[in-house]
Design a protein around this motif. Sequence first.
Motif, PDB file in Angstrom:
ATOM      1  N   THR A 185     -17.631  -4.920  -4.044  1.00 66.66           N
ATOM      2  CA  THR A 185     -17.287  -6.363  -4.613  1.00 66.66           C
ATOM      3  C   THR A 185     -16.019  -4.772  -4.512  1.00 66.66           C
ATOM      4  O   THR A 185     -15.581  -3.954  -4.956  1.00 66.66           O
ATOM      5  N   VAL A 186     -14.759  -6.131  -4.788  1.00 65.46           N
ATOM      6  CA  VAL A 186     -13.318  -5.668  -4.285  1.00 65.46           C
ATOM      7  C   VAL A 186     -12.366  -6.645  -4.941  1.00 65.46           C
ATOM      8  O   VAL A 186     -13.016  -8.011  -4.825  1.00 65.46           O
ATOM      9  N   TRP A 187     -11.442  -6.601  -6.083  1.00 65.72           N
ATOM     10  CA  TRP A 187     -10.674  -7.572  -6.255  1.00 65.72           C
ATOM     11  C   TRP A 187      -9.362  -6.743  -6.388  1.00 65.72           C
ATOM     12  O   TRP A 187      -8.742  -5.448  -6.335  1.00 65.72           O
ATOM     13  N   GLY A 188      -8.346  -7.975  -6.642  1.00 67.96           N
ATOM     14  CA  GLY A 188      -6.570  -7.085  -6.474  1.00 67.96           C
ATOM     15  C   GLY A 188      -5.852  -7.832  -6.862  1.00 67.96           C
ATOM     16  O   GLY A 188      -6.644  -9.224  -7.615  1.00 67.96           O
ATOM     17  N   VAL A 189      -5.161  -7.398  -7.308  1.00 68.04           N
ATOM     18  CA  VAL A 189      -4.066  -8.780  -7.532  1.00 68.04           C
ATOM     19  C   VAL A 189      -1.986  -8.307  -6.815  1.00 68.04           C
ATOM     20  O   VAL A 189      -2.330  -6.995  -6.205  1.00 68.04           O
ATOM     21  N   ASN A 190      -1.723  -9.253  -6.927  1.00 66.24           N
ATOM     22  CA  ASN A 190      -0.818  -9.064  -5.606  1.00 66.24           C
ATOM     23  C   ASN A 190       0.986  -8.921  -6.714  1.00 66.24           C
ATOM     24  O   ASN A 190       0.699  -8.810  -8.033  1.00 66.24           O
TER      25      ASN A 190
END
Length: 157
Positions: A139-144
């Motif tokens: 799983t990979v999550w991110g925010v900009n």
Amino acid sequence: MSAMAHWKQISGNLSRISAGSRSNVWGVNSGGGIYRFTNDDANPWVNLPGGLSDISAAADGTVWGVNSNHQIYRYTGDQDSGHWKGIPGGLSKISAGSRSNVWGVNPGGDIYRFTNDDANPWVNVPGNLSDISAAADGTVWGVNSGGLIYRYTGDQP
């Protein structure tokens, strides 16, 4: 009841911390010092050589970091006298979910995934993020930079 009633304070002073598991906890202080948790609350931290601005520890013992010059390092432990192996590339944030699931972003927000090949270590993944987090299960999550949240779906729409 205080706001921190459910938290136990551990002595020390860190600006970044990463817990891959109960026994794999790492941090860096504001001066770039690198610390590993000893698993002893009475004497909690051992200082390791080097200097980092961001660090990430995974449950399998993997540890990666980047320094203030965006240089990338992987912890080698006792395999190397310097403890850290430089990996080509330039990242400002890094996240290791496992040995094979390492992601990062550079100062411009470009996203990179580790190829598991130190000679050609990074593949660019389309998008732009300011922070990223990878998990052991892939799983990979991110925010900009605008605060919008994204989850990586790979080849799925």
